[in-house]
Design a protein around this motif. Structure first.
Motif, PDB file in Angstrom:
ATOM      1  N   CYS A 157       0.679  -1.216  -0.079  1.00  0.00           N
ATOM      2  CA  CYS A 157      -0.117  -0.055   0.045  1.00  0.00           C
ATOM      3  C   CYS A 157       0.927   1.152  -0.179  1.00  0.00           C
ATOM      4  CB  CYS A 157      -0.745   0.027   1.112  1.00  0.00           C
ATOM      5  SG  CYS A 157      -2.238  -1.240   1.008  1.00  0.00           S
ATOM      6  N   HIS A 158       1.903   1.173   0.912  1.00  0.00           N
ATOM      7  CA  HIS A 158       2.760   2.628   1.015  1.00  0.00           C
ATOM      8  C   HIS A 158       3.816   2.644  -0.003  1.00  0.00           C
ATOM      9  CE1 HIS A 158       1.027   4.072   5.054  1.00  0.00           C
ATOM     10  NE2 HIS A 158       0.857   2.606   5.383  1.00  0.00           N
ATOM     11  N   GLY A 159       4.129   1.493  -0.794  1.00  0.00           N
ATOM     12  CA  GLY A 159       5.013   1.722  -1.604  1.00  0.00           C
ATOM     13  C   GLY A 159       6.412   1.399  -1.008  1.00  0.00           C
ATOM     14  N   GLU A 160       7.280   0.808  -1.879  1.00  0.00           N
ATOM     15  CA  GLU A 160       8.501   0.666  -1.144  1.00  0.00           C
ATOM     16  C   GLU A 160       9.651   1.934  -1.060  1.00  0.00           C
ATOM     17  OE1 GLU A 160      11.310  -1.724  -3.652  1.00  0.00           O
ATOM     18  OE2 GLU A 160       9.592  -3.642  -3.571  1.00  0.00           O
ATOM     19  N   LYS A 161       9.053   3.049  -1.576  1.00  0.00           N
ATOM     20  CA  LYS A 161       9.750   4.199  -1.083  1.00  0.00           C
ATOM     21  C   LYS A 161       8.884   5.258  -0.134  1.00  0.00           C
ATOM     22  CE  LYS A 161      11.818   4.847  -5.851  1.00  0.00           C
ATOM     23  NZ  LYS A 161      11.748   5.671  -7.182  1.00  0.00           N
ATOM     24  N   GLY A 162       7.789   4.612   0.115  1.00  0.00           N
ATOM     25  CA  GLY A 162       7.279   5.157   1.080  1.00  0.00           C
ATOM     26  C   GLY A 162       6.323   6.407   0.647  1.00  0.00           C
ATOM     27  N   PHE A 180       5.067   9.567   3.134  1.00  0.00           N
ATOM     28  CA  PHE A 180       5.726   9.576   4.330  1.00  0.00           C
ATOM     29  C   PHE A 180       6.691  11.168   4.383  1.00  0.00           C
ATOM     30  CE2 PHE A 180       5.948   4.746   5.000  1.00  0.00           C
ATOM     31  CZ  PHE A 180       4.800   4.943   5.600  1.00  0.00           C
ATOM     32  N   LYS A 181       6.853  11.592   3.493  1.00  0.00           N
ATOM     33  CA  LYS A 181       7.632  12.882   3.239  1.00  0.00           C
ATOM     34  C   LYS A 181       6.659  13.962   3.709  1.00  0.00           C
ATOM     35  CE  LYS A 181      11.590  11.642   1.241  1.00  0.00           C
ATOM     36  NZ  LYS A 181      12.939  11.766   1.846  1.00  0.00           N
ATOM     37  N   THR A 216      11.464  -1.484  14.817  1.00  0.00           N
ATOM     38  CA  THR A 216      12.570  -1.544  13.888  1.00  0.00           C
ATOM     39  C   THR A 216      11.737  -0.925  12.347  1.00  0.00           C
ATOM     40  OG1 THR A 216      13.325  -3.650  14.882  1.00  0.00           O
ATOM     41  CG2 THR A 216      13.968  -3.262  12.588  1.00  0.00           C
ATOM     42  N   VAL A 217      10.522  -1.229  12.228  1.00  0.00           N
ATOM     43  CA  VAL A 217       9.686  -0.749  10.959  1.00  0.00           C
ATOM     44  C   VAL A 217       9.917   0.863  11.104  1.00  0.00           C
ATOM     45  CG1 VAL A 217       7.608  -0.621   9.685  1.00  0.00           C
ATOM     46  CG2 VAL A 217       8.467  -2.761  10.286  1.00  0.00           C
ATOM     47  N   VAL A 218       9.728   1.185  12.497  1.00  0.00           N
ATOM     48  CA  VAL A 218       9.694   2.652  12.415  1.00  0.00           C
ATOM     49  C   VAL A 218      10.609   3.264  12.061  1.00  0.00           C
ATOM     50  CG1 VAL A 218       9.327   4.557  14.218  1.00  0.00           C
ATOM     51  CG2 VAL A 218       7.641   2.818  14.307  1.00  0.00           C
ATOM     52  N   HIS A 219      11.874   2.715  12.577  1.00  0.00           N
ATOM     53  CA  HIS A 219      13.080   3.081  12.040  1.00  0.00           C
ATOM     54  C   HIS A 219      13.452   3.316  10.426  1.00  0.00           C
ATOM     55  CE1 HIS A 219      15.577   4.051  15.455  1.00  0.00           C
ATOM     56  NE2 HIS A 219      15.505   2.813  16.009  1.00  0.00           N
ATOM     57  N   HIS A 220      12.884   2.252   9.700  1.00  0.00           N
ATOM     58  CA  HIS A 220      12.948   2.314   8.450  1.00  0.00           C
ATOM     59  C   HIS A 220      12.035   3.359   7.890  1.00  0.00           C
ATOM     60  CE1 HIS A 220      13.294   0.987   4.131  1.00  0.00           C
ATOM     61  NE2 HIS A 220      11.732   0.972   4.104  1.00  0.00           N
ATOM     62  N   ILE A 221      10.728   3.561   8.418  1.00  0.00           N
ATOM     63  CA  ILE A 221      10.090   4.723   8.013  1.00  0.00           C
ATOM     64  C   ILE A 221      10.566   6.060   8.151  1.00  0.00           C
ATOM     65  CG2 ILE A 221       7.793   5.903   8.457  1.00  0.00           C
ATOM     66  CD1 ILE A 221       6.335   3.236   9.305  1.00  0.00           C
TER      67      ILE A 221
END
Length: 249
Positions: A157-162, A180-181, A216-221
């Motif tokens: 849904c969010h896309g690999e690039k967020g 996310f930007k 851990t996902v939050v760090h990636h986001i």
């Protein structure tokens, strides 16, 4: 010429088969013989509910810290991994909003921590800091794991690039997934809360990811939405999102 080659091939095959047959024979009548590929027809003797960390009074610490299908004793907290990560396996202390049973199917009888307030603890969750601190030694592994979990559970849904342009959004199945930007000021605690309980069209991910994995996902986001995010960037003091082990006891 061809007949000679065929004859030689047949003799070679018969000779090879005979050699293997002879070597497979043993004098012990109870022996199955020499097993050339035992893993194909002899399953390993592994019992699902046996604790292989403690067998015949011998302790294997590494095996004790792996996931197990055994049910933990009542009133205890199941966890595996490092002892210092124990706090990450404590129950999440923030409550879901009062509409969660209707909007996301979260029922109190199934163990969900529900609030009587419409907003739940979403706004209070802004106080929670990521308990997994990034260092120059661990950030590479954390970002790698976070990306892996994100691509499996979120990127559709969010896309690999967020950027909110995942395959599900591009197909028209879902709308309104943010980039996310545009969420640079959203606190980590609220990002965690939204992943844990779900938000909008997004379902709760607590059944899919444990708290350590979500952080851990939050760090990636953060790496996707913030410029130069990492161990070298300015970060706030790390405070655990859960009650301490002492408080749990």
């Amino acid at each position: 010429m061809k007949k000679n080659i065929v004859a030689i091939s047949k003799r070679t095959f018969v000779l090879t088969l005979g050699v293997f047959t002879l070597f497979s024979c043993v004098s012990d009548s109870d022996s199955p013989g020499l097993e050339f590929m035992p893993d194909m027809y002899r399953s390993p003797a592994i019992e699902t509910y046996v604790d292989y960390g403690w067998v015949k009074e011998e302790i294997n610490v590494e095996a004790m810290m792996t996931a197990s299908a055994k049910h933990p004793p009542i009133h205890t907290i199941p966890y595996h991994g490092k002892v210092e990560d124990l706090s990450l396996y404590l129950p999440y202390h923030r409550k879901a909003n009062s509409f969660a049973p209707v909007t996301h199917g979260l029922q109190e009888k199934h163990g969900w921590n529900l609030s009587t307030e419409a907003g739940g603890d979403y706004f209070i969750a802004a106080e929670d800091k990521n308990p997994i601190e990034l260092t120059s030694d661990n950030e590479k592994d954390i970002f790698k794991k976070g990306k892996e979990l994100f691509n499996i559970n979120c990127a559709h849904c969010h896309g690999e690039k967020g950027d909110g342009k995942g395959p599900m959004v591009e197909s028209g199945a879902y709308l309104g997934v943010p980039d996310f930007k545009n969420l640079k000021n959203l606190p980590d605690g609220q990002v965690f809360y939204s992943i844990y309980y779900g938000k909008g069209m997004m379902g709760a991910h607590a059944p899919l990811l444990n708290k350590k994995e979500i952080w851990t996902v939050v760090h990636h986001i953060n790496k996707l939405r913030l410029d130069d995010y990492g161990a070298g960037s300015v970060q706030e003091e790390v405070v655990s999102d859960s009650s301490t082990v002492e408080e749990a006891n």
